[in-house]
Design a protein around this motif. Structure first.
Motif, short mmCIF file in Angstrom:
data_model
loop_
_atom_site.label_atom_id
_atom_site.label_comp_id
_atom_site.label_asym_id
_atom_site.label_seq_id
_atom_site.Cartn_x
_atom_site.Cartn_y
_atom_site.Cartn_z
N MET A 1 37.39 4.12 -51.86
CA MET A 1 37.21 5.52 -52.41
C MET A 1 38.33 5.94 -53.06
O MET A 1 39.50 6.09 -52.39
N ASN A 2 38.42 6.48 -54.15
CA ASN A 2 39.45 7.08 -54.66
C ASN A 2 39.78 8.61 -54.63
O ASN A 2 38.92 9.32 -53.88
N ALA A 3 40.88 9.01 -55.12
CA ALA A 3 41.11 10.48 -54.72
C ALA A 3 40.23 11.51 -55.15
O ALA A 3 40.03 12.39 -54.54
N LEU A 4 39.88 11.17 -56.27
CA LEU A 4 38.72 12.34 -56.87
C LEU A 4 37.41 12.17 -55.96
O LEU A 4 36.70 13.26 -55.73
N GLU A 5 36.99 10.92 -55.62
CA GLU A 5 35.76 10.84 -54.81
C GLU A 5 36.04 11.74 -53.54
O GLU A 5 35.04 12.36 -53.09
N LYS A 6 37.09 11.61 -52.97
CA LYS A 6 37.63 12.14 -51.63
C LYS A 6 37.47 13.89 -51.92
O LYS A 6 37.18 14.50 -50.92
N LEU A 7 38.06 14.21 -52.96
CA LEU A 7 37.94 15.65 -53.33
C LEU A 7 36.74 16.09 -53.48
O LEU A 7 36.49 16.93 -53.08
N HIS A 8 35.68 15.20 -53.99
CA HIS A 8 34.33 15.92 -54.01
C HIS A 8 33.89 16.06 -52.58
O HIS A 8 33.05 16.92 -52.22
N LEU A 9 34.01 14.96 -51.77
CA LEU A 9 33.60 15.15 -50.48
C LEU A 9 34.18 16.24 -49.66
O LEU A 9 33.49 16.83 -49.02
N ALA A 10 35.43 16.47 -49.96
CA ALA A 10 35.98 17.64 -49.39
C ALA A 10 35.46 18.99 -49.75
O ALA A 10 35.55 19.99 -49.14
N LEU A 11 35.22 19.07 -51.02
CA LEU A 11 34.61 20.31 -51.66
C LEU A 11 33.30 20.41 -50.83
O LEU A 11 32.93 21.72 -50.34
N GLY A 12 32.52 19.52 -50.76
CA GLY A 12 31.41 19.44 -50.09
C GLY A 12 31.38 19.92 -48.63
O GLY A 12 30.55 20.90 -48.25
N LEU A 13 32.59 19.48 -47.84
CA LEU A 13 32.65 20.15 -46.56
C LEU A 13 33.00 21.52 -46.74
O LEU A 13 32.31 22.45 -45.69
N VAL A 14 33.73 22.10 -47.73
CA VAL A 14 33.97 23.54 -47.67
C VAL A 14 32.98 24.32 -48.08
O VAL A 14 32.66 25.42 -47.61
N VAL A 15 32.14 24.03 -48.96
CA VAL A 15 30.92 24.69 -49.39
C VAL A 15 30.11 24.83 -48.03
O VAL A 15 29.55 25.96 -47.91
N THR A 16 29.71 23.67 -47.61
CA THR A 16 28.93 23.59 -46.22
C THR A 16 29.44 24.60 -45.33
O THR A 16 28.69 25.35 -44.71
N ALA A 17 30.75 24.51 -44.91
CA ALA A 17 31.23 25.45 -43.88
C ALA A 17 31.04 26.80 -44.34
O ALA A 17 30.70 27.69 -43.46
N ARG A 18 31.48 27.15 -45.56
CA ARG A 18 31.19 28.66 -45.81
C ARG A 18 29.82 29.26 -45.90
O ARG A 18 29.48 29.93 -45.51
N ARG A 19 28.86 28.24 -46.27
CA ARG A 19 27.40 28.60 -46.46
C ARG A 19 26.90 28.81 -44.90
O ARG A 19 26.25 29.85 -44.51
N LEU A 20 27.39 27.77 -43.86
CA LEU A 20 26.83 27.98 -42.59
C LEU A 20 27.42 29.19 -41.91
O LEU A 20 26.98 30.08 -40.81
N ASP A 21 28.80 29.57 -42.24
CA ASP A 21 29.41 30.89 -41.69
C ASP A 21 28.68 32.14 -42.25
O ASP A 21 28.77 32.85 -41.60
N LEU A 22 27.94 31.96 -43.14
CA LEU A 22 27.10 33.31 -43.78
C LEU A 22 25.73 33.16 -43.27
O LEU A 22 25.04 34.01 -43.71
N GLY A 23 25.60 31.93 -42.52
CA GLY A 23 24.12 31.92 -42.04
C GLY A 23 23.00 31.70 -42.88
O GLY A 23 22.08 31.97 -42.90
N LEU A 24 23.53 30.97 -44.09
CA LEU A 24 22.51 30.74 -45.13
C LEU A 24 22.02 29.18 -45.31
O LEU A 24 22.70 28.27 -44.78
N SER A 25 20.78 29.05 -45.39
CA SER A 25 19.99 27.89 -45.75
C SER A 25 20.56 27.25 -46.96
O SER A 25 21.06 28.03 -48.12
N GLN A 26 20.30 25.94 -47.26
CA GLN A 26 20.72 25.37 -48.57
C GLN A 26 19.79 26.22 -49.56
O GLN A 26 20.34 26.65 -50.63
N ASP A 27 18.41 26.29 -49.40
CA ASP A 27 17.50 27.09 -50.20
C ASP A 27 18.23 28.41 -50.66
O ASP A 27 18.26 29.00 -51.82
N ALA A 28 18.57 29.21 -49.63
CA ALA A 28 18.65 30.62 -49.86
C ALA A 28 20.39 30.77 -50.75
O ALA A 28 20.50 31.41 -51.59
N ALA A 29 21.16 29.74 -50.22
CA ALA A 29 22.48 29.67 -50.95
C ALA A 29 22.18 29.41 -52.54
O ALA A 29 22.89 30.05 -53.40
#
Length: 104
Positions: A1-29
Motif C-alpha cells: 500500500m502506498n502513502a497516498l492510499e494510506k492517506l485516503h484511508l486515514a482521511l476516511g477515519l477522520v471523516v467517520t470519527a467526526r460524523r459519529l461525534d456529531l451523531g450523524l448517520s452516513q445518510d444524514a451527513a
C-alpha cells in the motif's frame, strides 16, 4: 500500500470519527453535505481515490470544519493505517445516538 492510499484511508477515519461525534448517520451527513450517500461511504472507507477539493469542502462543511483541518488530521493519523489497509471501523448503532453528558 502506498502513502497516498494510506492517506485516503486515514482521511476516511477522520471523516467517520467526526460524523459519529456529531451523531450523524452516513445518510444524514451525505444529505447535509449535498453529496450522494454512496460517495460519502466510499470516502469514509478510503475507496474514493479522486477526492476533489470541492467535494471535500462540502463534506467538511457538513461536519462543521474546514477541508484543510480534515487533511491535517488525516496526515496525523496516517500511521494508524496498517500496511494491509484493513481497519476496524466504529459505527453508530441504528436508532441510537451517542449519549451526551448530563449538565450540572
Amino acid at each position: 500500500m502506498n502513502a497516498l492510499e494510506k492517506l485516503h484511508l486515514a482521511l476516511g477515519l477522520v471523516v467517520t470519527a467526526r460524523r459519529l461525534d456529531l451523531g450523524l448517520s452516513q445518510d444524514a451527513a451525505a444529505l447535509k453535505a449535498g453529496v450522494e450517500r454512496l460517495y460519502f461511504g466510499k470516502l469514509e472507507r478510503g475507496q474514493n481515490g479522486m477526492v476533489t477539493l470541492a467535494m471535500l469542502s462540502k463534506v467538511a462543511g457538513a461536519l462543521g470544519t474546514l477541508p484543510e483541518v480534515l487533511i491535517a488530521e488525516a496526515r496525523e493519523r496516517v500511521d494508524e493505517v496498517p500496511d494491509d489497509g484493513v481497519l476496524e471501523r466504529p459505527t453508530l448503532k441504528a436508532g441510537r445516538r451517542p449519549r451526551k453528558k448530563p449538565e450540572g
